[in-house]
Structures are given as C-alpha cells and as structure tokens.
Scaffold this motif. Structure first.
Motif, PDB file in Angstrom:
ATOM      1  N   ALA A  98       0.824  -1.205   0.000  1.00  0.00           N
ATOM      2  CA  ALA A  98       0.000   0.000   0.000  1.00  0.00           C
ATOM      3  C   ALA A  98       0.859   1.257   0.000  1.00  0.00           C
ATOM      4  O   ALA A  98       0.550   2.243  -0.681  1.00  0.00           O
TER       5      ALA A  98
ATOM      6  N   LYS B 141     -10.305   6.700  -1.697  1.00  0.00           N
ATOM      7  CA  LYS B 141     -10.831   5.649  -2.557  1.00  0.00           C
ATOM      8  C   LYS B 141     -12.326   5.818  -2.780  1.00  0.00           C
ATOM      9  O   LYS B 141     -12.839   5.576  -3.879  1.00  0.00           O
TER      10      LYS B 141
ATOM     11  N   ARG C 215      -6.744   7.390   3.151  1.00  0.00           N
ATOM     12  CA  ARG C 215      -6.745   6.561   1.943  1.00  0.00           C
ATOM     13  C   ARG C 215      -8.112   5.926   1.691  1.00  0.00           C
ATOM     14  O   ARG C 215      -8.517   5.741   0.543  1.00  0.00           O
TER      15      ARG C 215
ATOM     16  N   SER D 164      -2.026   2.787  -2.484  1.00  0.00           N
ATOM     17  CA  SER D 164      -3.356   2.191  -2.371  1.00  0.00           C
ATOM     18  C   SER D 164      -3.831   2.194  -0.918  1.00  0.00           C
ATOM     19  O   SER D 164      -3.126   2.635  -0.009  1.00  0.00           O
ATOM     20  N   THR D 165      -5.044   1.689  -0.698  1.00  0.00           N
ATOM     21  CA  THR D 165      -5.628   1.684   0.642  1.00  0.00           C
ATOM     22  C   THR D 165      -4.893   0.691   1.542  1.00  0.00           C
ATOM     23  O   THR D 165      -4.361  -0.326   1.085  1.00  0.00           O
TER      24      THR D 165
ATOM     25  N   HIS E 194       2.533   1.703  -3.545  1.00  0.00           N
ATOM     26  CA  HIS E 194       1.606   1.834  -4.665  1.00  0.00           C
ATOM     27  C   HIS E 194       0.535   2.901  -4.441  1.00  0.00           C
ATOM     28  O   HIS E 194      -0.295   3.133  -5.322  1.00  0.00           O
TER      29      HIS E 194
END
Length: 585
Positions: free
Chosen positions: A406, A455, A451, A411-412, A409
């Motif tokens: 995460a 999203k 995050r 991401s979450t 990248h």
C-alpha cells in the motif's frame, strides 16, 4: 528477477569469478618460505569476507571439501569420534591433493602440501588452534612468507580445470541459459548465499534456485535442469544477492531486498527512507533523521527533474525492484515481488509520508514520518512477552507485506491493520502525553482513514492538526473526550488514573453511553479551576456541541468512526497543549 539481479551485478561490477565465493574465516596458519610453522593469526568473527575457491554443493558430500579455506578440523585431520568423523580423513586427503597437484602453477602450494604431510608441523598447528581457542568448525586458511594464498592469481586456470574434473560426465552437456540466453554448461546445483540467518536462513547459506524434491521438478528433469543457469550467470546473481542482502533492512521476518535498474545514488534511494532508520529516540537523532529525510527527497526530486529534462541519458525508465527474502530449510523464500517506475515510487512515498504527518502531542510542529518497522509495533497487542520482534515476525509477516504494498503503490491500507491499531489504543493507558508510541498509532490511523476517504471519492476531512470544520459526530465526540480529560488533569493533577484511563475504551466503542457521565463529572472539575481557565474550557465545549448540531451522540461506532474518534481526541489535546486555542480566543 534472475535477469534483473544479473544486470545489477554487472552494473555494480560485482561479477565474481566462477567457482569463487566470499568466505569468512577465523584464522590463517602462517608458514615460512621453508615450510616452518610460525603462528596462527586470529581474525575477528565480523572481519571482512575474502574471495576464495568454492566447491559448491559437492563440499557437503562425503568426498570433497573446499580448497584453500575450509574448516580447521578437515585441514588438520582432527578425528575425535571415528564413527561421527569418518569422512574427515577422506576430505583431508582431497584438501591436500589440491595443494599437491597445484604446486607447479603456484609454488607456495607445494610448501603447504609438505607442511600438511609433516606430522610434527601438523601437531604444532593443532596446538596453536587450541591455544588461540579456535574450534575445529572454524574456517581457516594459509599464508606463506606473508602471502595469503587465496589472493594469488596464478592458480586460477588450475582451479578451473580441477573443478571440471569434479563434475560428472552427465553434467557436461550444453543448454541455453535462462539469464544470458547463451549456450553454456548448466550447473547441477547452485552455490548458497549467506546473510539470511536472522530471518530463518541456514548457517551455511541458502540456495536461490533449488530442485532437490520431486514437487519442484517437471518432465523428469533433475535438479537445475528444470531452470538452466550457467555458472557464470549464477555467480553474478549470487554476488548481487549477497550484496543486496547485506544492505537490506529487516521487516516482519524478511529482508527487504531492493535495488534500481539505473545508477541511483545513496541519497536518492527512496526505499531506504521507507524501510531504514533507527527506532532509537532522542532529540539529536530526531533532528539528524529529519535532515537525512529532506536530503533524500531533494535528491530524488532532482533526479526526476533531470530525467524529465533529458539530462540523464538512459535513465528515463529507471525502475525499482523490491524482493522480500527469508530462509527456510536451506532455501530462499521470495515473499513478494514489486516493481515500478522511480518517479511513481517518489510520488507514492511522498503521499505516504503526507498521509502519516500529524501534529506532535505537545502541539508544536509535526511528526517525522515513521519507518514501517516502527509502525508494525502498533499492530501488536500490548504485552505478550519481551521478545517483541519475534512476535512481529510471527504475527505480522503477511500483514506487513500488505502495508508495504500500500505504501509503495499509493493504495488503501488493510482494514485488519487499522483494527489492530485501534485494539492497541483501547488497551493502552494514555497517561504519558509525550509518548511517541502513542503517536505512531494515531499516525497510522490517519493514513488509513485518508486513503479510505480517497478511494471512496469523499472530501478529505482529516488534516494534520485540529479541523474545526469537521462535523463528523464521531470526530466531535473524540474532541469532547479530550476536553473532559484535560479538565480533570488540570483540576486534579494528583490523580494517577484519570478519565482517559477509565473511560477512553468505552467512549471509543459507544460515546453515547459515556459522554453524559463525563459531562456531569466536568461540572465538579470545572468548579475547582480558576474562573478564567474554567471559562476557556467551557467555550471549547460550547463550540463542539454547537458543531454537533442536531446530531445525536451515537451509542455505537463503526471501525471508521472509531478512527475519527481517536484522531479527534488526539488532535484536540494537542491543540490545547499548544496553547493556540487560548491565544486565538
């Protein structure tokens, strides 16, 4: 990944001679030019490794051993138990034959061979081994007339021919190497690489490629015929692995091996900023760490700008590679593989540190971005014994890799990680307002929450410090809890177990069942304060209740709402301790 490791070895000039391997040894037997034993030179255990001939897996059998540098028990033919040490005389004869046959190429070999055939000099060397308190299992080498034998270059061709005789005829076919694409003689077994003992590796090293079990073989192929790699290519790959493993940080039971496809300078290494660093606290260490962090980001930004402007030919497509490694049963376990562009990595790590940034507990300045290793501690339950890093390895090996993914990248973060941090907070006594351990938990929760909002496409309401525009009922309840806690601290400083310790966990789960009780207690506490200070806290409470508006105080909070509650509590206390609210009012 084999090709990328091979390219790293070539780019960094790590390619070693085939048949050689870095070896650590504990001592040298010094002989004179006439073969007399002079002394045993003892080396420290952590002394730098030397490049020496290596027989590979053959040295683990009953017949062969490594030449030049080998265990003292084999070199001196020390047999204590005839049944247990029955292979030592055979290995000793092989060790001696290497010197005997090589005396024409390297005359110093003949001096060693003569000394090993002399029973009196052998006894002198055995006594010296005992006097210097070295063990039969300690690797030793030889030096003649002050010259260390493994450093000589005259025996290289002889060693190449000697190794070929050790190979069976069936191993002398030529096949196409998976790394270089060239026709070459494949290796039956690959040499092992050291450096993974701290993460489950074997003391003698671990093999990167291994096909010794039927489950790892296909189409009737044996051993490394399942993935043909030439000796020269595997030597380079192992050299790269040895270099990278030695520099890698440990995270949750794995060495976080990483490198780049181009020549990235040390101060441009963004992954070292993410993984590395010490957990030791202290003002001097903190300041130094901040400066190193700023320098790394500045250097990385300069590199990216140069790439964009075309100033660095060949670096426009610089990639990063991350390969977490651990050892198991003499084999290397690759626990993940991540790759991507350097520019993307820079952007995502900047975002990661921005998401983690939080006001300090005292309200003055912002936190330094913690290392991933430090954050792992907040995902453990309090207690559980003193061997905390063993618990991290055992309980968080998979979760730590997901958090790493995460971070790099953008991401979450895993919900499981947030749940564990909240669980830690509920169990933790918040008496020490300057405790950085507490701050780490809130930093992680802030990153997880931001995050998650990102999203879902919602407005990012969680800031680094107090957000008076945040109308979330859970966030406001956390602020109320903080104010009530501070009021009691000021009114009754002698009390060691206060509101936070008694009611925090219950208020986080269901504030509607606790806030009313705290409101009643606050009236008693406010009466004990000076009038000006009481009015100051009453104004803060009034503002929070006004922001609550028509919302009812919830009786149960989801995990997301519990995170808002925790951050509202933390940020409100930091704001009060900074004195900003009092100044602004």
């Amino acid at each position: 990944m084999l090709e990328e490791l091979y390219r790293y070895a070539v780019d960094h000039k790590l390619t070693a001679r085939p048949g050689f391997k870095p070896k650590r040894l504990r001592g040298y037997f010094h002989l004179s030019a006439w073969g007399e034993f002079l002394e045993l030179e003892v080396r420290e255990k952590d002394a730098e490794a030397v490049s020496a001939p290596d027989a590979g897996a053959a040295a683990n059998g009953t017949r062969y051993c490594n030449p030049l540098i080998e265990k003292a028990g084999i070199v001196l033919c020390m047999v204590n138990d005839e049944k247990k040490d029955k292979n030592i005389p055979v290995k000793h004869d092989f060790f001696l034959s290497f010197f005997e046959e090589g005396r024409n190429e390297e005359p110093l070999f003949g001096i060693v061979a003569d000394a090993l055939r002399d029973s009196g000099r052998m006894e002198e060397m055995r006594n010296a081994l005992v006097d210097k308190k070295l063990k039969p299992a300690d690797p030793v080498g030889f030096a003649v007339n002050g010259q260390y034998l493994e450093r000589s270059e005259r025996y290289y061709e002889y060693w190449n021919q000697f190794r070929k005789r050790m190979q069976s005829a069936s191993d002398r076919r030529e096949e196409r190497c998976l790394v270089t694409g060239e026709l070459s003689q494949p290796m039956a077994t690959v040499p092992k690489v050291s450096g993974l003992m701290c993460v489950g590796g074997h003391p003698t090293g671990d093999a990167f490629l291994c096909f010794d079990k039927d489950a790892f073989q296909s189409y009737g192929l044996k051993q490394s015929a399942n993935a043909v790699v030439s000796e020269a290519a595997m030597t380079a790959v192992n050299a790269a692995l040895g270099d990278l493993i030695g520099k890698a940080e440990i995270l949750a039971g794995a060495k976080m091996v990483h490198w780049y496809s181009g020549q990235v300078k040390e101060q441009e290494d963004m992954l070292s900023v993410l993984f590395g660093g010490s957990l030791v606290e202290g003002e001097e260490k903190e300041v130094s760490g901040r400066e190193e962090e700023r320098e790394a980001f500045a250097a990385a930004q300069a590199l990216i700008q140069s790439i964009r402007e075309g100033k660095l030919a060949g670096k426009a497509d610089v990639l990063y590679y991350i390969m977490p490694l651990s050892g198991v049963g003499g084999r290397m376990m690759v626990r993940g593989w991540y790759e991507g562009s350097y520019e993307e990595l820079y952007r995502n790590i900047c975002l990661w540190f921005e998401d983690l940034r939080l006001i300090l507990p005292g309200g003055e300045g912002m936190t330094r971005a913690p290392k991933l290793k430090a954050l792992c501690l907040r995902m453990l339950k309090p207690g559980g014994g003193s061997k905390i890093w063993e618990r991290v390895d055992r309980e968080l090996s998979n979760l730590a890799q997901r958090v790493t993914y995460a971070a790099i990248h953008g991401s979450t973060l895993p919900d499981e990680a947030a749940y564990r941090v909240l669980q830690w907070l509920r169990s933790y006594l918040l008496a020490d307002k300057e405790n950085r351990q507490e701050t780490l938990a809130y930093q992680f929760l802030k990153a997880w929450f931001r995050r998650k909002q990102r999203k879902e496409g919602g407005e990012e309401t969680m800031k680094e410090d107090l957000n008076r525009q945040n109308r979330s009922a859970a966030y406001l309840c956390g602020r109320l809890m903080a104010v009530y806690s501070v009021i009691q601290e000021k009114a009754m400083p002698e009390v060691k177990v206060g509101i936070a310790e008694r009611y925090y966990a219950a208020a986080m789960a269901g504030p509607g069942l606790v806030i009313g009780k705290l409101s009643q207690l606050s009236q008693y506490h406010l009466a004990k304060l000076e009038r000006g200070l009481a009015i100051y806290y009453e104004k803060i409470l009034t503002e929070i209740y006004q922001n609550m508006g028509e919302y009812e105080i919830p009786t149960a909070l989801t995990m997301t709402q519990q995170t808002e509650f925790a951050l509202g509590y933390y940020q409100q206390k930091a704001e009060i301790y900074s004195g900003k609210e009092k100044t602004e009012r």
